[in-house]
Design an enzyme around this catalytic site. Sequence first.
Site, short mmCIF file in Angstrom:
data_model
loop_
_atom_site.label_atom_id
_atom_site.label_comp_id
_atom_site.label_asym_id
_atom_site.label_seq_id
_atom_site.Cartn_x
_atom_site.Cartn_y
_atom_site.Cartn_z
N GLU A 153 33.60 68.32 -25.15
CA GLU A 153 34.68 67.01 -25.46
C GLU A 153 35.69 67.84 -26.01
OE1 GLU A 153 34.24 63.82 -24.89
OE2 GLU A 153 32.07 63.54 -24.74
N GLU A 205 40.43 49.55 -25.77
CA GLU A 205 40.29 50.03 -24.51
C GLU A 205 40.83 49.17 -23.28
OE1 GLU A 205 36.83 52.21 -21.85
OE2 GLU A 205 36.63 52.61 -23.77
N HIS A 216 33.09 61.03 -17.82
CA HIS A 216 31.90 60.20 -18.50
C HIS A 216 31.13 59.22 -17.33
CE1 HIS A 216 33.28 62.22 -22.00
NE2 HIS A 216 32.37 61.39 -22.80
N HIS A 220 27.31 59.79 -17.53
CA HIS A 220 26.52 58.39 -18.18
C HIS A 220 25.43 58.19 -16.94
CE1 HIS A 220 29.33 56.77 -21.18
NE2 HIS A 220 28.67 57.86 -21.76
N HIS A 236 24.27 65.39 -23.85
CA HIS A 236 25.56 64.63 -23.64
C HIS A 236 26.64 65.62 -22.96
CE1 HIS A 236 28.41 61.58 -23.31
NE2 HIS A 236 29.21 61.99 -24.18
#
Length: 333
Positions: A153, A205, A216, A220, A236
Site C-alpha cells: 500500500e 468516494e 484493487h 479484489h 491482501h
Amino acid sequence: APHTRAALLIDQGLPDQHIVLAQSSLQKSGYDLVIEPMPVGENHKNLDTVCATYERLLSGQLERHSPVIAMGGGIVGDTAGFIAATYLRGVPFIQCPTTLLAMVDASVGGKVGVNLPQGKNLVGSFYQPSLVIIDTDTLSTLPDRQMRCGLAECIKHGIIRDAELFTWTENHVDKILSRNRDILVELILRNVQIKASVVIADEKELGQRAHLNFGHTFAHAIEAAEKFDSPSSCHHGEAVALGMVAATRLSVVIGRCDPNILPRLTSLLARAGLPIQSPHLPPTKQLLELMRVDKKVAGGQLRLVLPTNLGQVDLVDAVDEQHIVDAWDGLRP
C-alpha cells in the site's frame, strides 16, 4: 467519564505483550473493559462476527458514549468500525492499528465494513474514528509476510500521488524490512499524510478518492476467487501487488503510461518480497466476472485506476475487454 465502559476488540493473533499494555493503561484510566478477541481472516470478516459481537456489547452493557477500540490489523479495524457505526446507531470508535497495512491504509479514512460471500466489503459505511493511535513498537512482532503486505500500500501511494515518496521507498526498502525505527516513522507519517489528504478531499468516494483503488479492482477479484482464505491464497497486500502490475501493464499497452514505470514498479515489488506473477491465478473468465461485482463498477462499466506517470493516475471507464484479459494473462508465469 471516569469508570465508564469500553469495548476492546482485539486481533486474536496479537502477541500478549501488546494486549497487556493496552488493557492496563485503559483500566488505570478508569475504564471497565469488555474484552473481545476477534477471529482473524477475511472469512471471519462477516455479519456473523458482527452479530456475535453485538451480543457481547449488549451483555457488557455498553452505552452510547462507550468507545469501541479496535486493536489489530485491518480486518479487525474494518469489522470493529462497522460495529461501532451501527451499534446503538453509532458509538465512539478508536483505531489502534498494529500492522503496517492497517497503519498506512485501513485505519485512516473511515471506510468500515464486512464481506459477503459474493465479494469484499459489500456491506459497510463511512464512519470516521474519533482517534487513531499508531505505536510503531507493535511492528517489532509483526511477521515478515505481513510487513511486506503493508509495504504494497505504501508503494501504491507513491504511484498515485508522490513520485518522491516512491523514489524514497526504492532507496530505503532494505531498512524498512529490517524495521529501522526512524525509517518506519518517516514511512508511516508520509503515507498517512497522503491517504488522509485524499480522503479529506473526497470522503465519500465521489471522485479522486477512487485513486486509492489503484490495483484493487484486480486484487479484489483474486481475493474473491480464492474465497479469501484457502491456505495457498494471497494476502491482501500480495493481491494488491499483482493488481498494480496488471493495471500498470494495461496502461502501458493502451498508451496511457510512461513505459519506464512498469520495470521500476516490478523491481521495487520484487525487492520488497511481493509477487509480480502468480502460477495459482484462477481462470481469467472467473476473474473478469468477479471484477464486475466490484463496488467500483458504474453503469455496468468497469472503472479502472490506471497510472499515467509516477505520482499520477487517471480513472478510466471504457477499457477494451481483451486488454483486461491480456493484463490478467501477463500475471501468469
